[in-house]
Structures are given as structure tokens and as C-alpha cells.
Design a protein around this motif. Sequence first.
Motif, short mmCIF file in Angstrom:
data_model
loop_
_atom_site.label_atom_id
_atom_site.label_comp_id
_atom_site.label_asym_id
_atom_site.label_seq_id
_atom_site.Cartn_x
_atom_site.Cartn_y
_atom_site.Cartn_z
N PRO A 69 -2.77 18.56 8.94
CA PRO A 69 -2.05 17.56 9.76
C PRO A 69 -2.92 16.33 10.02
O PRO A 69 -2.39 15.24 10.26
N GLU A 70 -4.25 16.52 9.95
CA GLU A 70 -5.12 15.38 10.26
C GLU A 70 -4.95 14.22 9.27
O GLU A 70 -5.25 13.07 9.58
N LEU A 71 -4.40 14.54 8.06
CA LEU A 71 -4.20 13.48 7.07
C LEU A 71 -3.13 12.49 7.51
O LEU A 71 -3.00 11.41 6.96
N ASN A 72 -2.31 12.88 8.50
CA ASN A 72 -1.26 11.97 8.96
C ASN A 72 -1.78 10.93 9.95
O ASN A 72 -1.05 10.01 10.32
N GLN A 73 -3.03 11.09 10.38
CA GLN A 73 -3.58 10.09 11.29
C GLN A 73 -3.82 8.78 10.55
O GLN A 73 -4.14 8.78 9.37
N ALA A 74 -3.66 7.70 11.28
CA ALA A 74 -3.81 6.40 10.65
C ALA A 74 -5.24 5.90 10.82
O ALA A 74 -5.93 6.24 11.77
N VAL A 75 -5.64 5.11 9.85
CA VAL A 75 -6.96 4.50 9.93
C VAL A 75 -6.77 2.99 9.89
O VAL A 75 -5.84 2.49 9.27
N ASP A 76 -7.61 2.29 10.60
CA ASP A 76 -7.46 0.84 10.70
C ASP A 76 -8.34 0.16 9.66
O ASP A 76 -9.56 0.27 9.70
N ILE A 77 -7.71 -0.49 8.67
CA ILE A 77 -8.50 -1.21 7.67
C ILE A 77 -8.12 -2.68 7.76
O ILE A 77 -7.06 -3.09 7.29
N GLY A 78 -8.97 -3.46 8.37
CA GLY A 78 -8.75 -4.91 8.48
C GLY A 78 -7.37 -5.25 9.04
O GLY A 78 -6.67 -6.10 8.50
N GLY A 79 -6.95 -4.54 10.09
CA GLY A 79 -5.66 -4.85 10.70
C GLY A 79 -4.51 -4.04 10.13
O GLY A 79 -3.42 -4.02 10.68
N LEU A 80 -4.74 -3.38 8.99
CA LEU A 80 -3.68 -2.55 8.42
C LEU A 80 -3.78 -1.14 8.99
O LEU A 80 -4.87 -0.58 9.09
N ARG A 81 -2.63 -0.57 9.37
CA ARG A 81 -2.62 0.82 9.81
C ARG A 81 -2.22 1.69 8.62
O ARG A 81 -1.06 1.71 8.23
N VAL A 82 -3.17 2.33 8.01
CA VAL A 82 -2.87 3.14 6.82
C VAL A 82 -3.15 4.60 7.15
O VAL A 82 -4.21 4.92 7.69
N ARG A 83 -2.19 5.48 6.82
CA ARG A 83 -2.43 6.89 7.06
C ARG A 83 -3.37 7.44 5.98
O ARG A 83 -3.35 6.98 4.83
N TRP A 84 -4.15 8.42 6.38
CA TRP A 84 -5.09 9.01 5.42
C TRP A 84 -4.37 9.52 4.18
O TRP A 84 -4.88 9.41 3.07
N VAL A 85 -3.18 10.10 4.39
CA VAL A 85 -2.49 10.70 3.25
C VAL A 85 -2.11 9.64 2.22
O VAL A 85 -2.09 9.89 1.02
N THR A 86 -1.88 8.43 2.70
CA THR A 86 -1.57 7.34 1.78
C THR A 86 -2.77 7.06 0.88
O THR A 86 -2.65 6.97 -0.35
N LEU A 87 -3.92 6.96 1.54
CA LEU A 87 -5.14 6.70 0.77
C LEU A 87 -5.43 7.86 -0.18
O LEU A 87 -5.78 7.65 -1.35
N VAL B 44 0.84 -1.20 0.00
CA VAL B 44 0.00 0.00 0.00
C VAL B 44 0.87 1.25 0.00
O VAL B 44 0.67 2.18 -0.78
N ASP B 45 1.90 1.26 0.87
CA ASP B 45 2.81 2.41 0.92
C ASP B 45 3.52 2.60 -0.41
O ASP B 45 3.71 3.73 -0.88
N ALA B 46 3.91 1.48 -1.03
CA ALA B 46 4.64 1.56 -2.29
C ALA B 46 3.75 2.14 -3.39
O ALA B 46 4.19 2.97 -4.18
N VAL B 47 2.50 1.74 -3.40
CA VAL B 47 1.58 2.27 -4.41
C VAL B 47 1.38 3.77 -4.20
O VAL B 47 1.35 4.54 -5.16
N ALA B 48 1.30 4.18 -2.92
CA ALA B 48 1.10 5.60 -2.64
C ALA B 48 2.29 6.43 -3.12
O ALA B 48 2.13 7.46 -3.78
N LEU B 49 3.51 5.96 -2.81
CA LEU B 49 4.70 6.69 -3.26
C LEU B 49 4.76 6.70 -4.78
O LEU B 49 5.06 7.72 -5.41
N GLY B 50 4.45 5.54 -5.37
CA GLY B 50 4.43 5.44 -6.82
C GLY B 50 3.47 6.43 -7.45
O GLY B 50 3.79 7.07 -8.45
N SER B 51 2.29 6.62 -6.84
CA SER B 51 1.31 7.55 -7.42
C SER B 51 1.84 8.97 -7.43
O SER B 51 1.63 9.71 -8.40
N LEU B 52 2.51 9.37 -6.35
CA LEU B 52 3.07 10.73 -6.30
C LEU B 52 4.11 10.91 -7.41
O LEU B 52 4.10 11.91 -8.12
N PHE B 53 4.98 9.93 -7.53
CA PHE B 53 6.00 10.02 -8.58
C PHE B 53 5.34 10.05 -9.96
O PHE B 53 5.79 10.74 -10.86
#
Lengths: 293, 346
Positions: free
Chosen positions: A120-138, A8-17
Motif C-alpha cells: 500500500p505504501e506505493l500509493n503514497q505520493a512524492v513531491d517532485i518539483g511541484g508535481l504530486r506523483v505516486r510511487w506506483v506511477t514511477l 506522467v500518468d499517461a506514460v505510466a498507464l501506457g507502460s502497463l499496457f
Amino acid sequence: MNTLQTLVDAVALGSLFALVAMGIALVFGVMRLVNFAHGELLTAGAYALFLTNDLPLAVSIVVLFATVIAFALAMETSVRPLRSASPAAMLVTTFAISFLLQSIFLVVFGSQGDNVGILPELNQAVDIGGLRVRWVTLTSIGVGALLLGGTALLLNRTTIGLEMRAAAYDFRTARILGVRANRVIRFAFVVAGVLAAVATLMLVVQRPLVTPTFGFQFVIPALVGVVVGGLDRLTSATLGGFAIGFATAILGDVLPSDARVFLPSVVFALVIVVLLVRPSGLFTRARAVVERV
Amino acid sequence: MRRRQELAELGGPVALLVLVAVLGSLASRSLQVEFRTALVSATIVIALYVFIGNSGVLSFGHISFVAVGAFAAGLVSVPEALKLSVSPELFPLIAGAEVGNAASLLIAAAVGGVYAFLVGVPLMRLSGLAAGIATFAVLEITHNVLRNWPRIGPGAKTLSLVPETSGFLQLTVGAVAVAGIAYAYQRSRPGRLLRAAREDPAAAQGSGVNIHRQRLVAFTLSGALAGFGGGLLVHFLGSITTEQVYLDLTFITLAMLIIGGVSSLWGAVVGALLVSGLNSLLAEAELGIGGVDLPTGTRLVTLGAVMALVLLFRPAGITGGRPPGALLERLPGQLRSALSGRSGGR
């Protein structure tokens, strides 16, 4: 679970690039210019956000877009004399423009770095099925997909998009057939600016410290990705940008921790290998001839 | 006439380098540093020219060879105990080596040349943008490894106490020697074959030029000269970090070469000396000389602006790639005849 997290993190970084890569490729398409100074669009945007820290969010964002687009248009005007120059001269000139802008940022803002406190609120993490994903990633993934799709629609479904594609394919013939060169090139810079502004917003949330080399550091790998992917087509260049972000994130996770300092070496060694095997680009259709001999 | 032009191709740059050295040794102590910086820059830019100018292929990676040359020359010049106190994990071969000044410069050239050869074997098949990005990748890898591998150097720490042997004599002899080698190369058979390939790859290949091999020859020679330039640099500075031989130096040396004019030795030397001169002048003005007192940072901004403007409006460089004699021929007729009348009536 950990693997999924990395993905998930890799896809997020990839999207920015990919956003940055697409902007670079659009400009390259219409004027054969590899814009080294693209990163300074991001830096300018980030400083615009810093200067409007205390203003309402909506104002900040409007100023961000206005600044980045103004910088993009100024860049377009200043590189006009280059249209007939050799690719090497073009490359080094945009390198010089990048250096100039960086030193202006350095004089105005200093090298210490300034903190941008947007969303700054985008840096908070959200719990999706055990995954801790930050809002900014999504958000990065969502906005990235949306904008890339939007640009594709723009290119395929509108007149100006069609003109841009024609110009990218064969600039001289397109001109003869009535495509207005200045308009198309300006438009490409504006679209590149919009994409860069969005990338700035997503990036600043994750790296709030803005320095004069903020954009440069981010854009260089994207630029490498663009060439590795294949500059000739928008899709291949964008995929290349995505790939380099994705690969960097994955490798950063896979490498043993004591070898992690060598991550740039591993990434760039891969880049060299890809360039040697497919000099015209990883995602281009045919294996094009290197030299026309 | 033709003979005279050929002589001017080497004589012009050499005369300019010597002039700078003489002026520098007459200057005040604080200004001498600026003149010596100019000579080191000229050496490195000539090294770049040997490959980029003759092949027409852009390389962002040459500062890698300067870097390995600088660290090689520095490491073999510092006493063992001192080296081990900075980086205790050094390979015994590097830690134990201690040679004199001249030998250290030759080692720098050899390391630069060998590294360039190894890199060049695969990379010289590329051209255009792919070559630019691949050589940039080499720079990134070199910097990353030098910075993080304590067995081959001081890593992120500073390598200091290198003997400061690069005085005006050493720098001038070094720069002139490098200019001489560059000139000899471009007049040699391999040099001419490569220049032919630059002008028209298809025709050159059709006449039996092995472009890959000729580029490799130039790349290796150029890498050796760049390594030598790195040796001069470290003996001039006395201490060095990996950051000093990385992006900034890459940009400034490339800009010097392109501002001067990529395709001639004269252009390389003129560009290097002019940009160094401008840089020093602005640095002095920031400190305040002759009533002028510019705010800090003006130097970088002005330098960037001048570079961008020259590149935008004279993409072939200020010399336009012409030899020094061409300047004379472009003067108005009367002035020219007056000048040549004075120089012996030919």
C-alpha cells in the motif's frame, strides 16, 4: 504543471499496457494465436496475491509468479490442438477459454470482489518539483522500461531469443533449420507470463479490488492496441499497447467533464479510424496490402 | 438427389425449429421460457451466420444491431407517459412514437439494417483481425452511447413494461422467416458471389466480383435480421438493459455459431439449439431435478468447458459445415440402405 502531471500518468498507464501488449505479441509471433485469455493470467495472479495477503511480501510475490507462469504453461498445453486451425477458430477458442476461467473464478471467489492489500505504501505520493506523483506511477514507468528493454535483449542476444525471432519470421523454415517448435512456443508463453505477473503487481496496487473480470477488462484495450499498432512486429505491437494506454489517459483529461462518460466511444472511434487508414498497423513500416490481390 | 439435398438445406433447420417450438409449447410453464430463449437465440445466430458464414469475416459487432433493434422495438411499444417517466430527455420523435407489435418488429429490422449499412460502408474494406477489432469497437461504441445518452433511450436504467408478445407463434414464425431469408440469400446471386469471395478472394475479384459491395450487402441484411432478432428478444423479455445486449450475448451467440459450424445454415441452427438446450439443462440441474443437485455456478463452468473442448477438437463445428443430408451419407452402408429402403425404396 497540470499538463506535465497528465503526461506522467499517461506514460505510466501506457507502460502497463505495453507490458501486456508485448506478452500478447510474443505469443502471436510464434504461433499466430491472438490470446483472448491473456487477461485471465492477470486475474489468476491477482487472486494468488489475495490468497497470500497475510504472508510475507516475498512469499506473495513468489506465489504470484509461480501461479501466473503455471497458468501460462497450462494455456500453452491446452491450445496445442489449435496450431493448424484457422485464425478465427483460434480467436474464438481462446475467447472460450477466457470465459471458462472467468466462470471458474466466479464460482470459487464470487462476484463481490476481494481486496488485495499488497504494497500500500506505493500509493503514497512524492513531491517532485511541484508535481504530486505516486510511487506506483514511477515504479510502473521504471519497471516497464526495464522489462521491455530486458525482453529486447533476450530476443536479440540469446540463442532462444534468436530462435523465437526466427520462428516469428517464418515458422516452417525455422523448424526445418532445427528450431524446436514446442520449446520456442513454451518459452514465449513463459515470458508472456512473467510480463503479465509484473503488470498484475503494478495494477493491483492501483486497483486493489479483484473481481473475476479484473484481467479481462484490462487486457481487452491492450489487445485492441496491439492490433492497432500492428501485430506483425513486436515493437509495433508493444508501441500500440503503449499508445492506447497513453491516449486513454490523455483523452480522459482533455475531454470536458460532462463528455467524459463517452471516453470509450472516443477511443474506439479513433481505433476504427486508424484501422481504416492503416489496416496492417499504425507503427508498421510499409503500408502493407490489405488483401493479396 | 441433388434437389433433395437442396431442400434439406432449408427443410432441416426449419423442421428443427418447429420441433423445438412444438416441444416447448407442450412443456411445463417454467420450462417454456427455456424453449423460447432457444428460439430467440437461434434467430440471432442465423442473423450472424448470414454475414460471418457467407463472408468468412469474423464480426464481434453484431450484438450492436441486436441492441439497437431491441431498444427501438421496445421504445416504440411503450406508452409515451411511461417512457418520459423513465427518461424525460428523450427526443420527441422517440417519445411520441407508439405502434403495434408487428410494426415495432419491422422498425427494429429497419433500424438494425440502416445502422449496419452505415457502419459497413467504411468497415467492410477490412478483413481478418482488423475487421474483428473494428467490429468490436463498434460494439463498445454502441454500448457506451446507448448507456450514456438519455435522449435516445433509458440509458443505464431498465426499459420495462414492453408488451410480451413473443409467444411461441411469434418466435417460431420469426425464426423460420429469418431462416428462409438466410437460405434465399445464400442461394441468390449476391450470396453465391460472396461465398466465392470467401473461398478465394483473388480469383473472385479476378472474375469481377466487387468484394466490398457483396460484403456490404450481407452485412446490411445480417444487421437487419439481427435488429429483428433484438425486437423478438425485447418482446420476449418484457424489459431490457444495455448490459443484456453486450459482451455476454456476443460471446454466447458467437460460440453457438462456431460450435454448430460457421459455414452452413444447418450448423447455425444446430449450434444455437444445442447450446441453449445444454444451458437450460444445467440451469435446471442447479436448481435440482431428478436427484441431481449441482452447486451454483456449475452451469457457467460446464458451458465454458464444453465450448472450449468442442472448439479445440472440432474447430469446424459439430456439423463440420455440412448440410443435414451429409449425416445420412456418413452412416454405415447397411444402416443407410435400411433407412432409405424404408423411405420409399429410392
